[in-house]
Enzyme design. Structure first.
Site, PDB file in Angstrom:
ATOM      1  N   MET A  15     -75.237  60.570  29.529  1.00 25.43           N
ATOM      2  CA  MET A  15     -74.956  60.979  28.186  1.00 25.43           C
ATOM      3  C   MET A  15     -73.734  60.252  27.707  1.00 25.43           C
ATOM      4  SD  MET A  15     -75.819  65.048  28.900  1.00 25.43           S
ATOM      5  CE  MET A  15     -74.513  65.592  29.673  1.00 25.43           C
ATOM      6  N   HIS A  37     -71.101  55.096  36.038  1.00 21.84           N
ATOM      7  CA  HIS A  37     -72.299  54.902  35.208  1.00 21.84           C
ATOM      8  C   HIS A  37     -72.681  53.421  35.506  1.00 21.84           C
ATOM      9  CE1 HIS A  37     -70.836  58.325  32.587  1.00 21.84           C
ATOM     10  NE2 HIS A  37     -71.965  58.706  33.089  1.00 21.84           N
ATOM     11  N   GLY A  88     -76.714  59.167  39.891  1.00 26.94           N
ATOM     12  CA  GLY A  88     -75.614  59.225  40.894  1.00 26.94           C
ATOM     13  C   GLY A  88     -75.679  60.353  41.764  1.00 26.94           C
ATOM     14  N   MET A 107     -65.424  60.357  39.610  1.00 21.85           N
ATOM     15  CA  MET A 107     -65.397  60.147  38.290  1.00 21.85           C
ATOM     16  C   MET A 107     -66.405  60.935  37.602  1.00 21.85           C
ATOM     17  SD  MET A 107     -65.121  55.910  38.072  1.00 21.85           S
ATOM     18  CE  MET A 107     -63.573  55.207  38.784  1.00 21.85           C
ATOM     19  N   GLN A 146     -79.493  71.199  27.892  1.00 23.78           N
ATOM     20  CA  GLN A 146     -79.002  71.383  29.193  1.00 23.78           C
ATOM     21  C   GLN A 146     -77.663  71.743  29.081  1.00 23.78           C
ATOM     22  OE1 GLN A 146     -79.171  66.966  30.072  1.00 23.78           O
ATOM     23  NE2 GLN A 146     -77.472  67.502  31.347  1.00 23.78           N
ATOM     24  N   LEU A 153     -68.953  56.550  28.987  1.00 26.45           N
ATOM     25  CA  LEU A 153     -69.229  55.767  30.341  1.00 26.45           C
ATOM     26  C   LEU A 153     -67.879  55.373  31.333  1.00 26.45           C
ATOM     27  CD1 LEU A 153     -72.043  53.305  29.091  1.00 26.45           C
ATOM     28  CD2 LEU A 153     -72.304  55.773  29.914  1.00 26.45           C
ATOM     29  N   HIS A 154     -68.169  55.406  32.459  1.00 31.46           N
ATOM     30  CA  HIS A 154     -67.076  55.114  33.577  1.00 31.46           C
ATOM     31  C   HIS A 154     -67.897  54.266  34.337  1.00 31.46           C
ATOM     32  CE1 HIS A 154     -68.940  58.088  35.985  1.00 31.46           C
ATOM     33  NE2 HIS A 154     -68.379  59.017  34.954  1.00 31.46           N
TER      34      HIS A 154
HETATM   35  P1  AMP Z   1     -73.901  61.819  32.834  1.00 29.79           P
HETATM   36  O1  AMP Z   1     -73.640  60.933  31.511  1.00 29.79           O
HETATM   37  O2  AMP Z   1     -72.816  62.494  33.561  1.00 29.79           O
HETATM   38  O3  AMP Z   1     -75.265  62.671  32.494  1.00 29.79           O
HETATM   39  O4  AMP Z   1     -74.546  60.999  34.220  1.00 29.79           O
HETATM   40  C1  AMP Z   1     -75.501  60.097  34.028  1.00 29.79           C
HETATM   41  C2  AMP Z   1     -75.701  59.616  35.340  1.00 29.79           C
HETATM   42  O5  AMP Z   1     -74.564  59.113  35.911  1.00 29.79           O
HETATM   43  C3  AMP Z   1     -76.077  60.598  36.343  1.00 29.79           C
HETATM   44  O6  AMP Z   1     -77.248  60.131  37.076  1.00 29.79           O
HETATM   45  C4  AMP Z   1     -74.893  60.916  37.189  1.00 29.79           C
HETATM   46  O7  AMP Z   1     -75.066  61.496  38.566  1.00 29.79           O
HETATM   47  C5  AMP Z   1     -74.478  59.483  37.239  1.00 29.79           C
HETATM   48  N1  AMP Z   1     -72.778  59.585  37.532  1.00 29.79           N
HETATM   49  C6  AMP Z   1     -72.119  60.286  37.099  1.00 29.79           C
HETATM   50  N2  AMP Z   1     -70.753  60.293  37.551  1.00 29.79           N
HETATM   51  C7  AMP Z   1     -70.960  59.611  38.490  1.00 29.79           C
HETATM   52  C8  AMP Z   1     -70.170  58.915  39.543  1.00 29.79           C
HETATM   53  N3  AMP Z   1     -68.729  59.290  39.579  1.00 29.79           N
HETATM   54  N4  AMP Z   1     -70.467  58.158  40.516  1.00 29.79           N
HETATM   55  C9  AMP Z   1     -71.919  57.819  40.527  1.00 29.79           C
HETATM   56  N5  AMP Z   1     -72.864  58.253  39.491  1.00 29.79           N
HETATM   57  C10 AMP Z   1     -72.260  59.031  38.611  1.00 29.79           C
END
Ligand code: AMP
Length: 283
Positions: free
Chosen positions: A30, A37, A148, A185, A61, A33-34
Protein backbone atom coordinates in the site's frame (compact mmCIF):
# COMPACT_ATOMS: atom_id res chain seq x y z
CA UNK A 1 11.36 0.44 -14.00
CA UNK A 2 8.13 0.30 -16.00
CA UNK A 3 5.08 1.91 -14.41
CA UNK A 4 1.59 0.75 -15.44
CA UNK A 5 -1.72 2.12 -14.23
CA UNK A 6 -3.94 -0.17 -16.27
CA UNK A 7 -4.35 -3.93 -16.00
CA UNK A 8 -4.46 -4.21 -19.78
CA UNK A 9 -1.05 -2.59 -20.33
CA UNK A 10 0.44 -4.49 -17.38
CA UNK A 11 -0.75 -7.80 -18.79
CA UNK A 12 0.46 -7.01 -22.32
CA UNK A 13 3.93 -6.26 -20.90
CA UNK A 14 4.03 -9.32 -18.66
CA UNK A 15 2.94 -11.71 -21.37
CA UNK A 16 5.92 -10.55 -23.48
CA UNK A 17 8.20 -11.02 -20.48
CA UNK A 18 6.81 -14.48 -19.72
CA UNK A 19 7.44 -15.60 -23.28
CA UNK A 20 11.18 -14.90 -23.00
CA UNK A 21 12.20 -15.03 -19.34
CA UNK A 22 11.46 -16.89 -16.14
CA UNK A 23 9.07 -16.53 -13.27
CA UNK A 24 7.16 -13.40 -12.31
CA UNK A 25 7.51 -12.47 -8.62
CA UNK A 26 4.92 -10.18 -7.08
CA UNK A 27 4.98 -7.91 -4.02
CA UNK A 28 1.65 -6.22 -3.19
CA UNK A 29 1.93 -3.09 -1.01
CA UNK A 30 0.00 0.00 0.00
CA UNK A 31 3.03 2.26 -0.47
CA UNK A 32 4.85 4.56 1.97
CA UNK A 33 7.63 2.09 1.41
CA UNK A 34 10.29 1.25 3.98
CA UNK A 35 13.08 -1.31 4.12
CA UNK A 36 10.62 -4.06 5.13
CA UNK A 37 8.83 -3.67 1.79
CA UNK A 38 12.14 -3.46 -0.07
CA UNK A 39 13.24 -6.73 1.54
CA UNK A 40 10.26 -8.38 -0.16
CA UNK A 41 11.41 -6.96 -3.51
CA UNK A 42 14.93 -8.19 -2.76
CA UNK A 43 13.64 -11.67 -1.87
CA UNK A 44 11.87 -11.82 -5.24
CA UNK A 45 14.99 -10.65 -7.08
CA UNK A 46 17.11 -13.18 -5.16
CA UNK A 47 14.87 -15.97 -6.44
CA UNK A 48 15.57 -14.75 -9.98
CA UNK A 49 12.04 -13.48 -10.55
CA UNK A 50 11.02 -10.66 -12.86
CA UNK A 51 9.65 -8.50 -10.08
CA UNK A 52 6.36 -6.61 -10.00
CA UNK A 53 5.44 -4.42 -7.02
CA UNK A 54 2.02 -2.82 -6.71
CA UNK A 55 1.09 0.23 -4.70
CA UNK A 56 -2.60 0.47 -4.05
CA UNK A 57 -4.29 1.70 -0.88
CA UNK A 58 -7.29 -0.60 -0.80
CA UNK A 59 -10.28 1.22 0.75
CA UNK A 60 -12.28 -1.95 1.50
CA UNK A 61 -9.74 -3.33 4.00
CA UNK A 62 -9.90 -0.26 6.25
CA UNK A 63 -12.47 -0.66 8.98
CA UNK A 64 -11.60 2.79 10.30
CA UNK A 65 -12.18 5.89 8.14
CA UNK A 66 -9.51 7.95 9.96
CA UNK A 67 -6.89 5.24 9.33
CA UNK A 68 -7.67 5.36 5.59
CA UNK A 69 -7.66 9.19 5.49
CA UNK A 70 -4.34 9.37 7.32
CA UNK A 71 -2.65 6.58 5.41
CA UNK A 72 0.67 8.10 4.24
CA UNK A 73 1.29 8.70 0.52
CA UNK A 74 4.93 9.07 -0.51
CA UNK A 75 4.69 7.94 -4.13
CA UNK A 76 7.65 9.96 -5.48
CA UNK A 77 10.07 8.56 -2.90
CA UNK A 78 8.52 5.09 -3.36
CA UNK A 79 9.31 5.14 -7.08
CA UNK A 80 12.93 6.09 -6.35
CA UNK A 81 13.25 3.35 -3.72
CA UNK A 82 11.78 0.68 -6.00
CA UNK A 83 13.99 1.73 -8.90
CA UNK A 84 17.08 1.55 -6.67
CA UNK A 85 15.96 -1.86 -5.37
CA UNK A 86 15.92 -3.19 -8.95
CA UNK A 87 12.15 -3.64 -9.12
CA UNK A 88 11.16 -4.27 -12.74
CA UNK A 89 7.54 -3.09 -12.78
CA UNK A 90 5.40 -0.87 -10.58
CA UNK A 91 1.66 -1.44 -10.93
CA UNK A 92 -0.17 1.66 -9.76
CA UNK A 93 -3.91 1.22 -10.29
CA UNK A 94 -6.70 3.49 -9.02
CA UNK A 95 -10.03 2.47 -7.44
CA UNK A 96 -11.81 2.41 -10.78
CA UNK A 97 -9.21 0.08 -12.29
CA UNK A 98 -9.47 -2.36 -9.38
CA UNK A 99 -13.20 -2.18 -8.57
CA UNK A 100 -15.06 -0.26 -11.27
CA UNK A 101 -17.82 1.84 -9.74
CA UNK A 102 -18.65 -0.59 -6.92
CA UNK A 103 -15.88 -0.32 -4.34
CA UNK A 104 -17.06 -3.18 -2.11
CA UNK A 105 -15.51 -6.37 -0.79
CA UNK A 106 -16.89 -9.89 -1.18
CA UNK A 107 -17.48 -11.96 1.96
CA UNK A 108 -15.14 -14.78 2.92
CA UNK A 109 -14.94 -17.19 5.82
CA UNK A 110 -11.67 -19.05 6.30
CA UNK A 111 -12.62 -20.19 9.81
CA UNK A 112 -10.31 -19.26 12.67
CA UNK A 113 -7.62 -18.07 10.27
CA UNK A 114 -9.79 -15.17 9.09
CA UNK A 115 -12.18 -14.82 12.05
CA UNK A 116 -9.90 -14.63 15.11
CA UNK A 117 -7.77 -11.74 16.35
CA UNK A 118 -7.46 -9.23 13.46
CA UNK A 119 -10.61 -10.71 11.91
CA UNK A 120 -12.58 -10.17 15.11
CA UNK A 121 -11.16 -6.76 15.98
CA UNK A 122 -11.22 -5.29 12.47
CA UNK A 123 -14.57 -6.45 11.08
CA UNK A 124 -14.47 -6.77 7.29
CA UNK A 125 -10.70 -6.26 7.13
CA UNK A 126 -9.89 -9.69 5.73
CA UNK A 127 -12.86 -9.56 3.35
CA UNK A 128 -11.20 -6.45 1.90
CA UNK A 129 -7.75 -8.05 1.88
CA UNK A 130 -8.92 -11.28 0.22
CA UNK A 131 -11.02 -9.37 -2.33
CA UNK A 132 -8.16 -7.10 -3.41
CA UNK A 133 -5.45 -9.76 -3.31
CA UNK A 134 -7.62 -11.96 -5.55
CA UNK A 135 -8.10 -9.07 -8.00
CA UNK A 136 -4.37 -8.29 -7.91
CA UNK A 137 -3.39 -11.94 -8.43
CA UNK A 138 -5.80 -12.08 -11.38
CA UNK A 139 -4.22 -8.93 -12.82
CA UNK A 140 -0.54 -9.83 -12.31
CA UNK A 141 -0.83 -13.64 -12.65
CA UNK A 142 2.35 -14.16 -10.62
CA UNK A 143 4.33 -17.38 -10.26
CA UNK A 144 5.65 -16.40 -6.83
CA UNK A 145 4.31 -13.92 -4.26
CA UNK A 146 6.10 -12.30 -1.34
CA UNK A 147 4.40 -11.26 1.90
CA UNK A 148 5.82 -10.04 5.22
CA UNK A 149 5.68 -12.06 8.42
CA UNK A 150 4.95 -8.71 10.12
CA UNK A 151 1.32 -9.37 9.12
CA UNK A 152 1.33 -12.99 10.24
CA UNK A 153 -2.42 -13.55 10.17
CA UNK A 154 -2.60 -11.96 6.72
CA UNK A 155 0.05 -14.47 5.57
CA UNK A 156 -2.10 -17.32 6.87
CA UNK A 157 -5.19 -15.93 5.14
CA UNK A 158 -3.28 -15.61 1.86
CA UNK A 159 -1.91 -19.16 2.21
CA UNK A 160 -5.49 -20.34 2.58
CA UNK A 161 -6.59 -18.30 -0.46
CA UNK A 162 -3.74 -19.72 -2.56
CA UNK A 163 -4.65 -23.26 -1.56
CA UNK A 164 -8.28 -22.63 -2.50
CA UNK A 165 -7.97 -20.67 -5.75
CA UNK A 166 -4.36 -20.18 -6.85
CA UNK A 167 -2.65 -23.50 -6.24
CA UNK A 168 0.08 -22.80 -8.81
CA UNK A 169 1.36 -19.72 -6.94
CA UNK A 170 4.36 -20.14 -4.62
CA UNK A 171 3.95 -18.22 -1.36
CA UNK A 172 7.06 -16.74 0.27
CA UNK A 173 6.94 -15.31 3.80
CA UNK A 174 9.75 -12.81 4.45
CA UNK A 175 10.94 -12.12 8.04
CA UNK A 176 9.94 -8.87 9.75
CA UNK A 177 12.38 -6.01 9.25
CA UNK A 178 12.95 -4.04 12.44
CA UNK A 179 14.56 -0.74 13.35
CA UNK A 180 17.82 -1.16 15.32
CA UNK A 181 15.81 -0.53 18.49
CA UNK A 182 13.51 -3.51 17.76
CA UNK A 183 10.44 -1.61 16.52
CA UNK A 184 8.87 -3.47 13.59
CA UNK A 185 8.95 -1.21 10.53
CA UNK A 186 5.48 -0.05 9.49
CA UNK A 187 4.15 2.65 7.19
CA UNK A 188 2.04 3.81 10.14
CA UNK A 189 5.13 4.52 12.31
CA UNK A 190 5.46 7.95 10.66
CA UNK A 191 2.31 8.95 12.56
CA UNK A 192 4.13 8.45 15.91
CA UNK A 193 6.04 11.26 17.64
CA UNK A 194 9.55 10.54 18.99
CA UNK A 195 8.06 10.16 22.45
CA UNK A 196 5.43 7.74 21.14
CA UNK A 197 8.07 5.71 19.27
CA UNK A 198 9.93 5.27 22.56
CA UNK A 199 6.68 4.01 24.11
CA UNK A 200 5.90 1.77 21.09
CA UNK A 201 9.17 -0.11 21.71
CA UNK A 202 7.32 -1.82 24.54
CA UNK A 203 5.44 -3.94 22.00
CA UNK A 204 8.56 -5.71 20.76
CA UNK A 205 9.90 -5.89 24.32
CA UNK A 206 6.66 -7.57 25.43
CA UNK A 207 6.67 -10.25 22.72
CA UNK A 208 10.40 -10.95 23.24
CA UNK A 209 9.71 -11.35 26.97
CA UNK A 210 6.78 -13.74 26.38
CA UNK A 211 8.74 -15.80 23.88
CA UNK A 212 11.79 -16.06 26.16
CA UNK A 213 9.69 -16.95 29.21
CA UNK A 214 7.76 -19.66 27.35
CA UNK A 215 10.95 -21.07 25.88
CA UNK A 216 12.37 -21.15 29.42
CA UNK A 217 9.42 -23.34 30.44
CA UNK A 218 7.15 -20.74 32.07
CA UNK A 219 3.42 -21.32 31.51
CA UNK A 220 2.10 -19.13 28.64
CA UNK A 221 -0.55 -17.42 30.78
CA UNK A 222 2.02 -16.43 33.42
CA UNK A 223 4.49 -15.30 30.77
CA UNK A 224 1.82 -13.11 29.14
CA UNK A 225 0.65 -11.57 32.41
CA UNK A 226 4.23 -10.79 33.41
CA UNK A 227 4.89 -9.04 30.08
CA UNK A 228 1.63 -7.07 30.35
CA UNK A 229 2.62 -5.79 33.82
CA UNK A 230 6.19 -5.07 32.86
CA UNK A 231 5.78 -3.41 29.46
CA UNK A 232 2.19 -2.59 28.58
CA UNK A 233 0.99 -0.76 31.63
CA UNK A 234 1.34 2.73 30.16
CA UNK A 235 -1.35 5.42 29.80
CA UNK A 236 -0.55 5.88 26.08
CA UNK A 237 -0.83 2.14 25.33
CA UNK A 238 -4.14 0.35 24.87
CA UNK A 239 -3.60 -3.37 24.46
CA UNK A 240 -6.02 -5.28 22.22
CA UNK A 241 -4.37 -8.69 22.51
CA UNK A 242 -1.15 -10.37 23.55
CA UNK A 243 -1.41 -14.12 22.96
CA UNK A 244 0.40 -17.31 22.24
CA UNK A 245 -1.20 -18.85 19.15
CA UNK A 246 -0.93 -21.89 16.99
CA UNK A 247 0.51 -20.06 13.97
CA UNK A 248 -1.20 -22.30 11.41
CA UNK A 249 -4.73 -22.01 12.76
CA UNK A 250 -4.47 -18.62 14.55
CA UNK A 251 -6.13 -20.12 17.61
CA UNK A 252 -5.03 -19.39 21.15
CA UNK A 253 -2.59 -21.94 22.62
CA UNK A 254 -2.35 -22.54 26.34
CA UNK A 255 0.50 -25.03 26.15
CA UNK A 256 3.03 -26.25 23.62
CA UNK A 257 2.44 -29.50 21.74
CA UNK A 258 5.10 -31.23 19.64
CA UNK A 259 5.28 -30.60 15.88
CA UNK A 260 3.19 -27.44 15.89
CA UNK A 261 4.23 -23.88 14.97
CA UNK A 262 3.62 -21.21 17.56
CA UNK A 263 3.78 -17.41 17.57
CA UNK A 264 3.42 -14.66 20.11
CA UNK A 265 1.18 -11.99 18.62
CA UNK A 266 0.32 -8.49 19.79
CA UNK A 267 -1.99 -5.67 18.72
CA UNK A 268 -1.83 -2.47 20.72
CA UNK A 269 -2.79 1.15 20.24
CA UNK A 270 0.03 3.59 20.87
CA UNK A 271 -1.61 7.02 21.17
CA UNK A 272 -3.96 6.94 18.15
CA UNK A 273 -2.01 4.50 16.00
CA UNK A 274 -2.82 0.79 16.01
CA UNK A 275 0.32 -1.36 15.83
CA UNK A 276 0.75 -5.12 15.39
CA UNK A 277 3.80 -7.34 15.79
CA UNK A 278 4.66 -11.01 16.31
CA UNK A 279 7.48 -13.47 16.88
CA UNK A 280 7.58 -17.13 15.89
CA UNK A 281 8.68 -19.38 18.72
CA UNK A 282 11.23 -21.06 16.47
CA UNK A 283 12.97 -17.72 15.70
P1 AMP B 1 1.55 -2.90 3.49
O1 AMP B 1 2.06 -1.89 2.54
O2 AMP B 1 1.62 -2.49 4.91
O3 AMP B 1 0.22 -3.48 3.08
O4 AMP B 1 2.55 -4.12 3.41
C1 AMP B 1 2.88 -4.71 2.19
C2 AMP B 1 3.68 -5.96 2.46
O5 AMP B 1 4.86 -5.60 3.18
C3 AMP B 1 2.92 -6.96 3.34
O6 AMP B 1 3.20 -8.27 2.87
C4 AMP B 1 3.53 -6.72 4.69
O7 AMP B 1 3.47 -7.84 5.55
C5 AMP B 1 4.97 -6.41 4.32
N1 AMP B 1 5.63 -5.67 5.42
C6 AMP B 1 5.16 -4.58 6.08
N2 AMP B 1 6.02 -4.23 7.06
C7 AMP B 1 7.03 -5.14 7.03
C8 AMP B 1 8.22 -5.33 7.79
N3 AMP B 1 8.52 -4.53 8.81
N4 AMP B 1 9.04 -6.36 7.47
C9 AMP B 1 8.72 -7.20 6.44
N5 AMP B 1 7.62 -7.07 5.68
C10 AMP B 1 6.79 -6.06 5.96
Amino acid sequence: MFVFKSIELLQAHLSEIRAKSGAVGYVPTMGALHQGHLNLVEASKNKGCYTVCSIYVNPTQFNNAEDLDKYPNTIEQDIIKLTNAGCDVLFLPDNNEMYGVNVVASKYDFGSVSNNFEGALRPGHFDGVITIVSKLFDAVKPDEVFFGQKDLQQCMVIKHLIKLNYNHIVMNVVPTKREDNGLAMSSRNVRLSDEEIAIALNLSKAIISVKQSIEAGIEPELAINKAKDEFLNHPKLKLEYLNLVDADTMTEATKLEPNRNYAVIIACWCANVRLIDNLLLTE
